[in-house]
Write a protein that holds these residues in place. Sequence first.
Motif: not given
Length: 124
Positions: A95-110
Amino acid sequence: QVQLVESGGGLVQAGGSLRLSCAASGRTFSATAMAWFRQTPGKERESVACMSLTDGSTNYANHVKGRFTISRDNAKNTVYLQMNSLTPEDTAVYYCAASTFSRATMWRESYNYWGQGTQVTVSS
Protein backbone atom coordinates in the motif's frame (compact mmCIF):
# COMPACT_ATOMS: atom_id res chain seq x y z
CA GLN A 1 -8.25 15.14 -0.81
CA VAL A 2 -5.38 13.14 -2.20
CA GLN A 3 -6.00 10.12 -4.37
CA LEU A 4 -3.38 7.37 -4.62
CA VAL A 5 -3.24 4.58 -7.19
CA GLU A 6 -0.63 1.84 -6.93
CA SER A 7 0.57 -0.31 -9.81
CA GLY A 8 3.42 -2.62 -10.70
CA GLY A 9 2.66 -5.59 -8.52
CA GLY A 10 2.77 -9.12 -9.83
CA LEU A 11 4.39 -12.53 -9.60
CA VAL A 12 8.17 -12.78 -9.52
CA GLN A 13 10.67 -15.49 -8.67
CA ALA A 14 12.86 -15.27 -5.60
CA GLY A 15 15.88 -13.12 -6.29
CA GLY A 16 14.00 -11.04 -8.82
CA SER A 17 12.95 -7.39 -8.84
CA LEU A 18 9.80 -5.34 -9.14
CA ARG A 19 9.12 -1.62 -9.19
CA LEU A 20 5.91 -0.39 -7.66
CA SER A 21 4.45 2.96 -8.61
CA CYS A 22 2.10 5.21 -6.68
CA ALA A 23 0.46 7.94 -8.72
CA ALA A 24 -0.94 10.79 -6.66
CA SER A 25 -3.65 13.21 -7.74
CA GLY A 26 -5.84 15.86 -6.16
CA ARG A 27 -4.36 18.19 -3.57
CA THR A 28 -0.89 16.72 -3.89
CA PHE A 29 0.71 20.03 -2.95
CA SER A 30 -0.59 19.52 0.59
CA ALA A 31 1.24 16.23 1.07
CA THR A 32 4.24 16.30 3.40
CA ALA A 33 5.28 12.66 3.39
CA MET A 34 4.77 9.45 1.46
CA ALA A 35 5.30 5.86 2.49
CA TRP A 36 4.92 2.25 1.51
CA PHE A 37 3.38 -0.35 3.77
CA ARG A 38 2.60 -4.00 3.27
CA GLN A 39 0.19 -6.51 4.72
CA THR A 40 -0.28 -10.26 4.66
CA PRO A 41 -3.46 -12.09 5.75
CA GLY A 42 -3.86 -12.24 9.50
CA LYS A 43 -1.08 -9.75 10.17
CA GLU A 44 -0.99 -6.05 10.85
CA ARG A 45 0.02 -3.65 8.15
CA GLU A 46 3.74 -3.01 8.50
CA SER A 47 5.90 -0.18 7.30
CA VAL A 48 8.39 -0.68 4.50
CA ALA A 49 9.77 2.75 3.61
CA CYS A 50 8.94 6.42 3.93
CA MET A 51 10.07 9.67 2.36
CA SER A 52 9.80 13.28 3.35
CA LEU A 53 8.43 15.43 0.54
CA THR A 54 10.06 18.44 2.19
CA ASP A 55 13.70 17.40 2.09
CA GLY A 56 13.68 14.01 0.39
CA SER A 57 14.98 12.14 3.41
CA THR A 58 14.11 8.46 3.56
CA ASN A 59 13.82 5.68 6.09
CA TYR A 60 13.50 1.94 5.71
CA ALA A 61 12.38 -1.02 7.74
CA ASN A 62 15.32 -3.19 8.76
CA HIS A 63 14.12 -6.16 6.76
CA VAL A 64 14.25 -4.25 3.46
CA LYS A 65 17.31 -2.06 3.96
CA GLY A 66 19.76 -2.50 1.14
CA ARG A 67 17.16 -4.19 -1.06
CA PHE A 68 14.33 -1.65 -1.44
CA THR A 69 14.55 1.98 -2.54
CA ILE A 70 11.85 4.62 -2.31
CA SER A 71 12.05 7.48 -4.77
CA ARG A 72 9.87 10.12 -6.39
CA ASP A 73 9.28 11.90 -9.65
CA ASN A 74 7.85 15.31 -8.83
CA ALA A 75 6.89 16.05 -12.41
CA LYS A 76 4.73 12.93 -12.50
CA ASN A 77 3.46 13.16 -8.91
CA THR A 78 4.59 9.59 -8.53
CA VAL A 79 6.44 7.72 -5.81
CA TYR A 80 8.22 4.46 -6.54
CA LEU A 81 9.37 1.47 -4.57
CA GLN A 82 12.16 -0.42 -6.27
CA MET A 83 12.37 -3.90 -4.78
CA ASN A 84 15.41 -6.07 -5.46
CA SER A 85 16.54 -9.48 -4.20
CA LEU A 86 12.97 -10.40 -3.41
CA THR A 87 12.24 -13.36 -1.16
CA PRO A 88 8.98 -15.24 -0.52
CA GLU A 89 8.75 -13.35 2.79
CA ASP A 90 8.18 -10.18 0.77
CA THR A 91 4.89 -11.57 -0.52
CA ALA A 92 2.14 -9.16 0.54
CA VAL A 93 -0.28 -6.52 -0.57
CA TYR A 94 1.69 -3.29 -0.81
CA TYR A 95 0.00 0.00 0.00
CA CYS A 96 1.03 3.53 -0.77
CA ALA A 97 0.22 6.19 1.83
CA ALA A 98 0.35 9.96 2.00
CA SER A 99 0.29 12.39 4.87
CA THR A 100 -0.90 15.97 4.83
CA PHE A 101 -0.23 16.66 8.51
CA SER A 102 2.86 14.77 9.60
CA ARG A 103 6.54 14.46 8.89
CA ALA A 104 7.68 11.19 7.36
CA THR A 105 7.47 8.37 9.87
CA MET A 106 7.14 4.61 9.80
CA TRP A 107 3.85 4.73 11.74
CA ARG A 108 0.52 4.05 10.08
CA GLU A 109 -1.13 6.75 12.20
CA SER A 110 0.95 9.41 10.46
CA TYR A 111 -0.81 8.86 7.14
CA ASN A 112 -4.31 9.93 6.24
CA TYR A 113 -4.56 8.83 2.61
CA TRP A 114 -4.14 5.31 1.31
CA GLY A 115 -4.18 3.56 -2.02
CA GLN A 116 -6.09 0.39 -2.77
CA GLY A 117 -3.01 -1.83 -2.67
CA THR A 118 -1.18 -3.96 -5.19
CA GLN A 119 -0.37 -7.65 -4.75
CA VAL A 120 3.25 -8.79 -4.82
CA THR A 121 3.86 -12.52 -4.88
CA VAL A 122 7.37 -13.97 -4.73
CA SER A 123 7.70 -17.64 -5.59
CA SER A 124 10.50 -19.82 -4.25
